[in-house]
Write a protein that holds these residues in place. Structure first.
Motif, mmCIF file in Angstrom:
data_model
loop_
_atom_site.group_PDB
_atom_site.id
_atom_site.type_symbol
_atom_site.label_atom_id
_atom_site.label_comp_id
_atom_site.label_asym_id
_atom_site.label_seq_id
_atom_site.Cartn_x
_atom_site.Cartn_y
_atom_site.Cartn_z
ATOM 1 N N VAL A 43 49.486 41.990 55.661
ATOM 2 C CA VAL A 43 50.741 42.630 55.270
ATOM 3 C C VAL A 43 50.384 44.113 55.224
ATOM 4 N N GLY A 44 50.522 44.754 56.376
ATOM 5 C CA GLY A 44 50.052 46.130 56.534
ATOM 6 C C GLY A 44 51.119 47.127 56.121
ATOM 7 N N ASP A 45 50.653 48.297 55.672
ATOM 8 C CA ASP A 45 51.633 49.349 55.377
ATOM 9 C C ASP A 45 52.182 49.952 56.671
ATOM 10 N N SER A 46 51.717 49.432 57.835
ATOM 11 C CA SER A 46 52.353 49.748 59.117
ATOM 12 C C SER A 46 53.810 49.313 59.096
ATOM 13 N N LEU A 47 54.212 48.526 58.104
ATOM 14 C CA LEU A 47 55.625 48.173 57.945
ATOM 15 C C LEU A 47 56.462 49.440 57.748
ATOM 16 N N SER A 83 46.730 42.179 51.869
ATOM 17 C CA SER A 83 47.797 43.181 51.719
ATOM 18 C C SER A 83 47.213 44.566 51.501
ATOM 19 N N ASP A 84 47.881 45.546 52.088
ATOM 20 C CA ASP A 84 47.458 46.940 51.948
ATOM 21 C C ASP A 84 47.838 47.508 50.589
ATOM 22 N N ILE A 85 46.912 48.258 50.002
ATOM 23 C CA ILE A 85 47.249 49.144 48.879
ATOM 24 C C ILE A 85 47.826 50.399 49.544
ATOM 25 N N ILE A 111 42.661 42.407 49.064
ATOM 26 C CA ILE A 111 43.337 43.691 48.950
ATOM 27 C C ILE A 111 42.660 44.660 49.907
ATOM 28 N N LYS A 112 43.435 45.331 50.758
ATOM 29 C CA LYS A 112 42.840 46.297 51.698
ATOM 30 C C LYS A 112 43.070 47.729 51.216
ATOM 31 N N LEU A 113 41.975 48.493 51.213
ATOM 32 C CA LEU A 113 42.035 49.892 50.764
ATOM 33 C C LEU A 113 41.496 50.797 51.866
ATOM 34 N N GLU A 114 42.133 51.939 52.067
ATOM 35 C CA GLU A 114 41.650 52.915 53.034
ATOM 36 C C GLU A 114 40.717 53.891 52.345
ATOM 37 N N GLY A 115 39.500 54.036 52.876
ATOM 38 C CA GLY A 115 38.612 55.066 52.338
ATOM 39 C C GLY A 115 37.165 54.642 52.292
HETATM 40 NA NA NA Z 1 47.522 49.809 56.990
#
Ligand code: NA
Ligand code: KIV
Length: 265
Positions: A43-47, A83-85, A111-115
């Motif tokens: 469930v990516g924040d690419s939404l 799912s993206d944070i 939970i997916k986090l960028e960084g």
């Molecule tokens: Na993303």
């Protein structure tokens, strides 16, 4: 297919069986993706881009992510839900714990986090509290303003060394999965070899343990310029289910990604 767990992915990494991940934002797509052999639903924040029509993922909120995670959970059968944070929702460990709680209660299992390494304390804290994490390295779209556009990352020696170090430190802190976006194929291969946790790639060559694409991209539904790592699997399929099944088969049998979908050093 049995329900995918972190254990399944680790086994597949060890045995060399590639796994797949596709995005979904609603119940119908989640059902479609999870019944065609895809191990992970993102469930990516690419939404923000493909559902909300925004220019970047920056405007996506926690409320959006919780809503779509709930929708996906209702349609999913056996995939693992990640799912993206969203943007600035993991700036302190305490804030991240609260937001991860909401996503887990909505149906996320990872939970997916960028960084990079700056997230080590957060990742350690989540791990101790029983929340699995995936760390997104390379091109991190939430930082597009800092990166100056959607560009390949890790091309110079210094940034490549930093990414290798970030990957090592995050694994040591307890990260369960790494995700590399737009990273030169040789660097992605090195990170994957060094890591004992599964590594997913998008625009990162064929040597990562798994492959992810945005569902709308691989179904040929996205308008405008397409990134080089995208392949339209609908072009030779008669139904979306067939396109997804072909993607899964092509990844497992080493036909996707081809060299032209990746980046050189
Ligand atoms: Na993303
Ligand atoms: O939001 C998303 O879909 C992602 C993938 C492109 C990895 O983060």
């Amino acid at each position: 297919m049995a329900k995918t767990t972190l254990h399944t992915l680790l086994e597949q990494k060890r045995s060399g069986e590639k796994f797949t991940c596709l995005t979904s934002y609603d119940a119908t797509h989640a059902h479609l993706v999870s019944t065609q052999g895809t191990e992970i639903i993102l469930v990516g924040d690419s939404l923000g881009n493909v559902v909300q029509g925004r220019e970047s993922t920056v405007p996506v909120t926690m409320a959006d992510m919780v809503y779509h995670t709930n929708c996906v959970r209702r349609g999913n059968t056996e995939a693992m839900i990640m799912s993206d944070i969203p943007f600035m929702a993991c700036s302190t460990p305490e804030q991240t714990y609260a937001n991860a709680t909401e996503l887990m209660q909505a149906g996320a299992e990872v939970i997916k986090l960028e960084g990079g390494a700056w997230l080590c304390d957060t990742v350690r804290g989540l791990s101790e509290r029983g929340i699995p994490t995936c760390l997104h390295l390379g091109l991190t779209p939430q930082s597009v303003s800092m990166l100056g556009g959607y560009k390949v990352q890790g091309r110079d020696e210094e940034s490549a060394a930093r990414m290798l170090e970030d990957a090592r430190l995050l694994e040591e802190a307890g990260a369960n999965i790494l995700l590399l976006e737009c990273v030169p194929s040789p660097l992605a291969q090195e990170i994957t070899r060094n890591a004992s946790i599964p590594v997913i790639g998008i625009g990162a060559g064929a040597e990562t343990d798994g492959q992810v694409l945005v569902l709308y991209d691989m179904l040929g539904m996205t308008h405008g310029r397409k990134p080089r790592f995208v392949k339209d699997f609908m072009a030779e399929a008669s139904t979306p289910a067939e396109a997804i099944a072909t993607f899964v088969k092509d990844v497992k049998e080493g036909r996707f990604p081809a060299p032209e979908h990746g980046f050189s050093a």
